[in-house]
Motif scaffolding. Sequence first.
Motif, short mmCIF file in Angstrom:
data_model
loop_
_atom_site.label_atom_id
_atom_site.label_comp_id
_atom_site.label_asym_id
_atom_site.label_seq_id
_atom_site.Cartn_x
_atom_site.Cartn_y
_atom_site.Cartn_z
N LEU A 115 -2.24 -2.50 -0.07
CA LEU A 115 -3.34 -3.25 0.54
C LEU A 115 -4.62 -2.43 0.51
N LEU A 120 -3.27 -6.85 -3.96
CA LEU A 120 -2.85 -7.87 -3.00
C LEU A 120 -1.50 -8.48 -3.35
N ALA A 123 1.08 -6.18 -2.09
CA ALA A 123 1.08 -6.22 -0.63
C ALA A 123 1.73 -7.50 -0.12
N GLU A 140 -6.46 -10.43 2.35
CA GLU A 140 -6.34 -9.07 2.86
C GLU A 140 -6.17 -9.04 4.38
N ILE A 143 -2.70 -10.48 5.46
CA ILE A 143 -1.61 -9.54 5.18
C ILE A 143 -1.60 -8.44 6.24
#
Length: 327
Positions: A115, A120, A123, A140, A143
Amino acid sequence: MLLVSCLLLALLLDLLFQEPARYHPLVGFGNLASWLEKQLNSDSVKREAGCLKGRFYGLVAWCLAVVPLTLLFFWLESLIADSEALQLLLGGLMLYLAVGWQSLLSHGLAIAKPLAAGRLDDARQAVGMIVSRDTRELGEHDIGSAATESMLENGADAIFSAIFWFCLLGIPGVVLYRLSNTLDAMWGYKNERYLQFGWAAARIDDLLNFIPARLTALSYALMGQTRIAFAAWRQQAGNWKSPNAGPVMAAGAGAINVSLGGAAVYHGQLQQRPQLGPETGDSAGAESIRNACTLVNRVLLLWVFVILIAGLIMALAPSITARGVSL
């Protein structure tokens, strides 16, 4: 001091080996739980939504899965009561198998690293391994929020509740807790299949976590930004759907001054979740995940210290009392 020694042994084993990658006893228990559910959660039980039949069969399944194993370890503990060495080995081993300290931190860092690097997709894949919400479209912030919430909530479930029940009831206590928590994770869903059958597992897990969750929330507050944490706990805990996750996550979010909650997609349905932490707090991301991991470590250190001091007091109490009587 035996209790402290068991705790330190368990944490050392977890630090060195993490969770067993193969042949973990909970895998076998999960297979047993799946078999019991197939035998007792029949199609007729599922169709009769709202009736007591499904809840009764779920309670029977919980008893068949948990009670015999808990009694077995109660017998084993009594069998080795005269040997501190065997108590240390068995107690340390069982607590090690019940505590997921390093596994929790590893999952958190496995999300935070990609991240922070802007990867992404990596992640999303990593966070999808520890949360039940849909992760395919997460940005972002989402997450970071999902992972931070998971670190805070699972700090209570995977670490501190297990330690609490070990301190309170010894080996049978931690076995009872970990098996009950596993059944809640397997059966505690509010869908057609588990709404009635999983009711007992969910309620028993709520009961077992009630006190340790609040001790965890208190510890989060004391080891973080205390004033903000207590304010978030007081104002937001009751808004959360879980009676135990609410205090833990609200206090944890306040302790690291991060804003969590908000919209999330579960099984294709958008849910608007209450605010966690200060609205003006930091945005969730890689840093908040790391901060949550650091907070968990600080609280674990606090618990070890408190248990150590309590153990020393209990060990010294007889000699102090005897000295006082002789005077």
